[in-house]
Design a protein around this motif. Structure first.
Motif, PDB file in Angstrom:
ATOM      1  N   THR A   1       0.841  -1.185   0.000  1.00 20.81           N
ATOM      2  CA  THR A   1       0.000   0.000   0.000  1.00 20.81           C
ATOM      3  C   THR A   1       0.876   1.234   0.000  1.00 20.81           C
ATOM      4  O   THR A   1       2.037   1.190   0.372  1.00 20.81           O
ATOM      5  N   ALA A   2       0.302   2.358  -0.394  1.00 22.82           N
ATOM      6  CA  ALA A   2       1.084   3.587  -0.500  1.00 22.82           C
ATOM      7  C   ALA A   2       1.532   4.082   0.862  1.00 22.82           C
ATOM      8  O   ALA A   2       2.589   4.658   1.002  1.00 22.82           O
ATOM      9  N   ALA A   3       0.711   3.860   1.892  1.00 24.12           N
ATOM     10  CA  ALA A   3       1.068   4.295   3.228  1.00 24.12           C
ATOM     11  C   ALA A   3       0.484   3.320   4.224  1.00 24.12           C
ATOM     12  O   ALA A   3      -0.520   2.665   3.970  1.00 24.12           O
ATOM     13  N   ALA A   4       1.137   3.212   5.379  1.00 19.01           N
ATOM     14  CA  ALA A   4       0.662   2.299   6.398  1.00 19.01           C
ATOM     15  C   ALA A   4      -0.665   2.773   6.962  1.00 19.01           C
ATOM     16  O   ALA A   4      -0.873   3.960   7.181  1.00 19.01           O
ATOM     17  N   ALA A   5      -1.581   1.834   7.184  1.00 21.28           N
ATOM     18  CA  ALA A   5      -2.872   2.165   7.770  1.00 21.28           C
ATOM     19  C   ALA A   5      -2.683   2.561   9.227  1.00 21.28           C
ATOM     20  O   ALA A   5      -1.757   2.111   9.890  1.00 21.28           O
ATOM     21  N   VAL A   6      -3.575   3.393   9.726  1.00 24.94           N
ATOM     22  CA  VAL A   6      -3.543   3.821  11.120  1.00 24.94           C
ATOM     23  C   VAL A   6      -4.611   3.053  11.874  1.00 24.94           C
ATOM     24  O   VAL A   6      -5.772   3.029  11.490  1.00 24.94           O
ATOM     25  N   VAL A   7      -4.204   2.409  12.964  1.00 29.91           N
ATOM     26  CA  VAL A   7      -5.085   1.559  13.745  1.00 29.91           C
ATOM     27  C   VAL A   7      -5.467   2.288  15.030  1.00 29.91           C
ATOM     28  O   VAL A   7      -4.595   2.788  15.728  1.00 29.91           O
ATOM     29  N   PRO A   8      -6.750   2.364  15.364  1.00 29.47           N
ATOM     30  CA  PRO A   8      -7.114   2.961  16.654  1.00 29.47           C
ATOM     31  C   PRO A   8      -6.700   2.050  17.798  1.00 29.47           C
ATOM     32  O   PRO A   8      -6.776   0.826  17.699  1.00 29.47           O
TER      33      PRO A   8
END
Length: 509
Positions: A43-50
Motif C-alpha cells: 500500500t502507499a502508506a501504512a494504515a492507522v489503527v485505533p
C-alpha cells in the motif's frame, strides 16, 4: 509487494488455542488490538489503527518509567492528587506476567520524580526532593530500605541504573521558574561493592539521563531558549580505578556550527547492541547518532506522520523492534512500530490514541519494551496532561500476515492413505528461513503430531497420512509458526471419513 510464496484469496481459519508451539502468547490488560488493521506493504502508506482502551493510572503526573524484566513489572513514578487538593508521591508497579499482586505501590512525600530498578529486580529507587528512596521488591511487595543521600532537587530528578551503578540528577531552584538557572549535577550512589558516592559532573542547565547496554550513559541538556545549542554527551561507566567513573566517548551539538537551532530533547534510547542512539528531537523528529562517538547517522526509518510532535523513542532489548511516539491531532498516528533492521521492507504498524479511555498522545519518555521484545509499554495522557493511561502493545501485531489457503483433500476412507494439499500465502518480505507446515491430527481423544512438511517456492505443500481405522470426524490442524517477519497462522481441516468398500470381486479373487 508480496513474496514469491504466492497470493490468493483469504479462507476462514479456525484457531485451536495452543495447538502450535508458541501460539499462546500472554495477553495483558490494556493491550491495543491491531492485527486486523495492519497494512500490507504494497500500500502507499501504512494504515492507522485505533488503540484499545488503556489502564488508567491513579497518578496526576508522570515523570519516568522503567521495566523490571525479573519481577515482570512496569514501574511508574508520579504524584497523586486527592479530592481535597492534597497530594503525595506514588510509585506504582503494574504486573505484566509473574508472581504477586497485580499492583505494587508505595506512597511518600510529594514531589516524587524518577524511577530506576536493579537489574535483578530486587530493589526499586525513586527520587525525592532531598534524598533517593529505595525499596526491596519481592513478588509485588515493597519494603522501605534506608534512604540514599542526595543533594537537594526542586526541578525533578531522573534516575538511571547502568554499568552496575545508580546515577541521578540533582538541581536546586529558588522558585519553579528557576530550573533554567543555577548549577545542577549528575550524582552517583554508593554501590554494595564499595563504590563511592558523589558528584560525577556539574551542569548549568537541566539534564536528562539515559542508560544503555554495556554501561552506556547519555547526558542530554535541556535547552533554555530556541537559540541555545546544548551538547549531548555519551559516556561509558568504568570501574573507576583511574579515578574517573565515566569514560568520555563523544558529544554532539545539533545546530550547524552553533548557528542553527539546537537540540530540543524529548527522549533517547540505545539500540540493543549500543551501536545506535536514537534521539527524539522536538524540531527534527528522530535523530540517529553513533553510540560509539556520537556522530550523526543516516536515518532509514519511516518518520512520524507530518505534523506529529515527537515525544518518545525506544529500541527493544532483543534487537528486533524500534518505536517512535508522538503527540498527534485527530486520527493521525501517535505511535509507529517498525523493525529495528531498516533493511526489512515492511510498512510499520501505526497506532492512534484518540479516545476517552486511551488518551490523546504519547507522553515524553513514555515508552519502554519488555526484555524479550514481545511487548511495548506506552504511557499516554490527555491534552491537559492531568490523566494518564498505560497501554501494552503486542509487538507481534506488527508482523506481516500469513495465511494457509486453497486447502483441499482427496478421498477420506478409514484406514486408507490420505492426501491434503494447500498453499502458504505470505505478505511482505521473503521469509527469513525455509517455511514448514506443522501437522497435528485429532481423532477423538487421540492426538498425533505428524512430521512437518516443507513448503515449495510457489508456496504449495502436500500432507500425506494414513487415516485412523474408524468412521467419523478426523481433525487436522495445519500450522505455520511464523518467522522473524511473519505472523503465525493456523488452519483447521475437518474430514468426514467413510468405511472402505467390502465388495468381493467376481471369480473369488
Amino acid at each position: 509487494m508480496r513474496n514469491t510464496l504466492g497470493r490468493g484469496s483469504r479462507l476462514t481459519t479456525v484457531l485451536l488455542a495452543g495447538a502450535l508451539a508458541g501460539s499462546a502468547l500472554a495477553t495483558v490488560t490494556g493491550t491495543a488490538s491491531a492485527a486486523s488493521g495492519a497494512a500490507a506493504p504494497d500500500t502507499a502508506a501504512a494504515a492507522v489503527v485505533p488503540s484499545g482502551p488503556g489502564v488508567e493510572l491513579s497518578a496526576a503526573s508522570f515523570t519516568q518509567m522503567t521495566v523490571d524484566d525479573v519481577g515482570r513489572r512496569v514501574w511508574i513514578a508520579g504524584d497523586r492528587v486527592y479530592p481535597d487538593g492534597s497530594r503525595d508521591g506514588e510509585l506504582v508497579g503494574l504486573l505484566y506476567g509473574g508472581a504477586g499482586p497485580a499492583v505494587a505501590s508505595a506512597h511518600m512525600a510529594a514531589p516524587l520524580s524518577g524511577v530506576a530498578v536493579e537489574p535483578d529486580g530486587s530493589k526499586v529507587y525513586v527520587g525525592q526532593s532531598d534524598h533517593i528512596a529505595s525499596y526491596s521488591h519481592s513478588s509485588g511487595y515493597l519494603n522501605p530500605l534506608d534512604p540514599i543521600p542526595a543533594p537537594a532537587d526542586d526541578c525533578g530528578r531522573e534516575l538511571v541504573h547502568t554499568g552496575g551503578r545508580l546515577f541521578f540528577t540533582s538541581r536546586p531552584a529558588a522558585s519553579p521558574d528557576g530550573c533554567a538557572d543555577g548549577l545542577g549535577s549528575v550524582d552517583v550512589a554508593a554501590s554494595a561493592e564499595g563504590g563511592t558516592a558523589g558528584v560525577v559532573m556539574y551542569s548549568g542547565t537541566r539534564l536528562h539521563l539515559e542508560g544503555g547496554p554495556g554501561g552506556l550513559l547519555v547526558t542530554a541538556p535541556e535547552r533554555w531558549s530556541p537559540t541555545d545549542d546544548p551538547d549531548l554527551g555519551i559516556y561509558r561507566v568504568t570501574d573507576g580505578a583511574d579515578g574517573n567513573l565515566l569514560e568520555f566517548l563523544g558529544e554532539r551539538r545539533f545546530g550547524d556550527d552553533g548557528t542553527g537551532q539546537g537540540m530540543d530533547f524529548r527522549d533517547a534510547d540505545f539500540s540493543a547492541d549500543g551501536s545506535v542512539l536514537a534521539v527524539a528531537d522536538g524540531e527534527r523528529g528522530t535523530v540517529l547518532l553513533s553510540g560509539k562517538d556520537a556522530r550523526f547517522l543516516e536515518n532509514h526509518y519511516a518518520p512520524l506522520p507530518e505534523g506529529v510532535a515527537p515525544t518518545a523513542v525506544a529500541f527493544s532489548p532483543d534487537g528486533k523492534w524500534f518505536a517512535q511516539g508522538g503527540a498527534a491531532s485527530g486520527d493521525a498516528a501517535d505511535l509507529t512500530l517498525a523493525f529495528a533492521d531498516p533493511s526489512v521492507e515492511r510498512q510499520p504498524l501505526r497506532i492512534s490514541f484518540e479516545d476517552e479511555a486511551a488518551g490523546q498522545r504519547v507522553v515524553p519518555r513514555g515508552m519502554e519494551f519488555s526484555g524479550d521484545g514481545q511487548q511495548l509499554f506506552v504511557v499516554t495522557s490527555d491534552q491537559e496532561g492531568s490523566r494518564f493511561w498505560l497501554h501494552t502493545i503486542q509487538t507481534r501485531e506488527a508482523l506481516a500476515p500469513s495465511r494457509i489457503v486453497d486447502v483441499t483433500h482427496g478421498p477420506a476412507v478409514a484406514g486408507e492413505p490420505f492426501r491434503v494439499t494447500g498453499r502458504l500465502d505470505l505478505d511482505g518480505p521473503a521469509p527469513t528461513e525455509a517455511p514448514r507446515i506443522t501437522v497435528q491430527r485429532l481423532n477423538g481423544p487421540e492426538f498425533t503430531e505428524l512430521p512437518p512438511v516443507p513448503v515449495t517456492e510457489d508456496g504449495t505443500f502436500v500432507v500425506e497420512d494414513v487415516l485412523p481405522d474408524r468412521v467419523g470426524d478426523v481433525h487436522y490442524v495445519l500450522g505455520y509458526a511464523g518467522d522473524e517477519v511473519h505472523h503465525l497462522s493456523e488452519y483447521w481441516l475437518v474430514v468426514d471419513t467413510v468405511e472402505a468398500s467390502s465388495t468381493v470381486p467376481r471369480g473369488g479373487r
